[in-house]
Design a protein around this motif. Sequence first.
Motif, PDB file in Angstrom:
ATOM      1  N   TRP A  56      -5.530   1.428   6.150  1.00  0.00           N
ATOM      2  CA  TRP A  56      -4.173   1.280   5.638  1.00  0.00           C
ATOM      3  C   TRP A  56      -3.143   1.138   6.762  1.00  0.00           C
ATOM      4  CZ3 TRP A  56      -3.686   5.177   0.953  1.00  0.00           C
ATOM      5  CH2 TRP A  56      -4.471   4.693  -0.112  1.00  0.00           C
ATOM      6  N   ASN A  57      -3.533   1.383   7.995  1.00  0.00           N
ATOM      7  CA  ASN A  57      -2.616   1.173   9.106  1.00  0.00           C
ATOM      8  C   ASN A  57      -2.351  -0.311   9.346  1.00  0.00           C
ATOM      9  OD1 ASN A  57      -1.991   3.884  10.529  1.00  0.00           O
ATOM     10  ND2 ASN A  57      -4.177   4.001  10.129  1.00  0.00           N
ATOM     11  N   LYS A  58      -3.136  -1.166   8.728  1.00  0.00           N
ATOM     12  CA  LYS A  58      -2.988  -2.615   8.913  1.00  0.00           C
ATOM     13  C   LYS A  58      -2.135  -3.259   7.815  1.00  0.00           C
ATOM     14  CE  LYS A  58      -7.546  -2.942  11.102  1.00  0.00           C
ATOM     15  NZ  LYS A  58      -8.904  -3.572  11.031  1.00  0.00           N
ATOM     16  N   ILE A  59      -1.687  -2.470   6.847  1.00  0.00           N
ATOM     17  CA  ILE A  59      -0.895  -3.023   5.745  1.00  0.00           C
ATOM     18  C   ILE A  59       0.366  -2.188   5.546  1.00  0.00           C
ATOM     19  CG2 ILE A  59      -2.925  -3.948   4.552  1.00  0.00           C
ATOM     20  CD1 ILE A  59      -2.779  -1.566   2.643  1.00  0.00           C
ATOM     21  N   THR A  60       1.321  -2.770   4.830  1.00  0.00           N
ATOM     22  CA  THR A  60       2.542  -2.051   4.482  1.00  0.00           C
ATOM     23  C   THR A  60       2.393  -1.438   3.088  1.00  0.00           C
ATOM     24  OG1 THR A  60       3.581  -3.963   3.415  1.00  0.00           O
ATOM     25  CG2 THR A  60       3.877  -3.726   5.809  1.00  0.00           C
ATOM     26  N   PHE A  61       3.320  -0.536   2.772  1.00  0.00           N
ATOM     27  CA  PHE A  61       3.296   0.047   1.433  1.00  0.00           C
ATOM     28  C   PHE A  61       3.506  -1.037   0.378  1.00  0.00           C
ATOM     29  CE2 PHE A  61       5.478   1.949  -2.235  1.00  0.00           C
ATOM     30  CZ  PHE A  61       4.479   2.813  -2.655  1.00  0.00           C
ATOM     31  N   ALA A  62       4.336  -2.028   0.683  1.00  0.00           N
ATOM     32  CA  ALA A  62       4.561  -3.127  -0.265  1.00  0.00           C
ATOM     33  C   ALA A  62       3.263  -3.891  -0.524  1.00  0.00           C
ATOM     34  CB  ALA A  62       5.637  -4.059   0.261  1.00  0.00           C
ATOM     35  N   ASP A  63       2.477  -4.121   0.543  1.00  0.00           N
ATOM     36  CA  ASP A  63       1.177  -4.797   0.367  1.00  0.00           C
ATOM     37  C   ASP A  63       0.267  -3.966  -0.534  1.00  0.00           C
ATOM     38  OD1 ASP A  63       1.962  -6.824   2.109  1.00  0.00           O
ATOM     39  OD2 ASP A  63       1.215  -5.744   3.869  1.00  0.00           O
ATOM     40  N   TYR A  64       0.217  -2.674  -0.253  1.00  0.00           N
ATOM     41  CA  TYR A  64      -0.638  -1.780  -1.034  1.00  0.00           C
ATOM     42  C   TYR A  64      -0.206  -1.746  -2.502  1.00  0.00           C
ATOM     43  CZ  TYR A  64      -2.412   2.689  -2.817  1.00  0.00           C
ATOM     44  OH  TYR A  64      -2.997   3.660  -3.580  1.00  0.00           O
ATOM     45  N   ALA A  65       1.089  -1.654  -2.739  1.00  0.00           N
ATOM     46  CA  ALA A  65       1.598  -1.560  -4.107  1.00  0.00           C
ATOM     47  C   ALA A  65       1.253  -2.794  -4.927  1.00  0.00           C
ATOM     48  CB  ALA A  65       3.108  -1.351  -4.083  1.00  0.00           C
ATOM     49  N   LYS A  66       1.222  -3.952  -4.282  1.00  0.00           N
ATOM     50  CA  LYS A  66       0.952  -5.201  -5.012  1.00  0.00           C
ATOM     51  C   LYS A  66      -0.535  -5.492  -5.143  1.00  0.00           C
ATOM     52  CE  LYS A  66       5.307  -7.233  -3.422  1.00  0.00           C
ATOM     53  NZ  LYS A  66       5.939  -8.277  -2.561  1.00  0.00           N
ATOM     54  N   SER A  67      -1.373  -4.726  -4.459  1.00  0.00           N
ATOM     55  CA  SER A  67      -2.807  -5.010  -4.464  1.00  0.00           C
ATOM     56  C   SER A  67      -3.495  -4.405  -5.684  1.00  0.00           C
ATOM     57  CB  SER A  67      -3.457  -4.456  -3.195  1.00  0.00           C
ATOM     58  OG  SER A  67      -3.538  -3.040  -3.265  1.00  0.00           O
TER      59      SER A  67
END
Length: 407
Positions: free
Chosen positions: A267-278
């Motif tokens: 998860w250090n390679k993504i943003t919270f926005a990326d995670y939320a949309k995944s």
Amino acid sequence: MTMKRSAQVGSLVAVISSCLLLASILTTRHASIITSSNEENPLFQNEEQSSPPLRRLVHPQQKKMTRRRLQEQNQTLGLPPPPAVMNDVAPPRLDEDQKRQRIKAFLGGIYPHLDDDMFPKYLRDTMPREKLSVMDVWDLDKDVAYFWHIPKASGSTLKNIMNFCFDLKRAENTDGLPSMEFKRNNILNMDTTSPDGLDKSFEYREEIFNSGVDLIVSNYFLAGAALFTEKHRGRTFTVLRHPIEIAQSLFHYRKKAKWERTYRKDWNKITFADYAKSDNYIGNWVVHQLTGTMPWVQLTEEHLQQAKNVLKRKVFVGIADQMDETVRQLREYFGWQEKEPFCAFNYLHSNPSNTNPHPLIKRGSETWNVVAEKEKYDLALYHYALELFAGQREMIRMRKVYRDGTI
């Protein structure tokens, strides 16, 4: 003579035929009743059924395990890959053993006895439903407080307050293998928070209660409730936080907390926005825990209503944004005595535990709205909990009357 004998034989055959016909009818009706009863009983439901009975507190995979702990190999499980969120059945790539492991990792692996309303049987009601009865009266010598610890909702701070300010003993694995020893101040070295720890604690639950603990803490609502018995009942409380705030805090915490079994280096390679949309985002954790449903079960309004019912009847509610009032209410509700003046206040304002500073998304932004949609049932439950919290002052007054025996 021959004709008479033939007539008797014929009569006998007719009687036997009638008996066989009657037996066949009764057998058919009995089988029909059993089949109908089994179809209505959640313990006999097919695990592939897409819409589980809405009043059931456990996932169909558990079947007959609603009243017994799940029997499976004792193995340590890491964080499983996130399953699909919106499917009613488990992802097809999972075999039966993988599904059992996922269920254990998500729900805790042991399950409580249920009452007629499908609530955990050995958790006390927060208040008598109609009038004071034997079932509703606290047994101050045997009842044990049960803290359902929702992650990143001020739970670590509250545990310190209960330990150092109210001098409450609890079980927590702090030193190597679990043991029935107090390794630290007020801490019994038994694990009631992880699936494998819960399995071991279930075996030793009588010894745990007899050790003198005042408090059981678990992240798993149903699995923690399974530790309580007819002799030692639980009085449940929790602290809730805004679901979107929890989602942000957990994301930033798990990508750096290497000491946690839920650590996610990727998860250090993504943003919270990326995670939320995944598709990997798993929402409505609180409603899933209260209703015993897996993330692959699509929730409905009826699941939300069931979660509200459980929360109202079985759980005393605190709010993370109002911790001063939460601690005050808990102190009054349970009758806890503070060892030193301002001890709890100082922990809340000078020495909070396990804080996790992180950037915040803007309310009303695109990412906020994405998460709000994925957390819509937990959001609705949170706002309902705010109403319960506001109305608990009268409950506290009535509980004090019951506890002090002044009625």
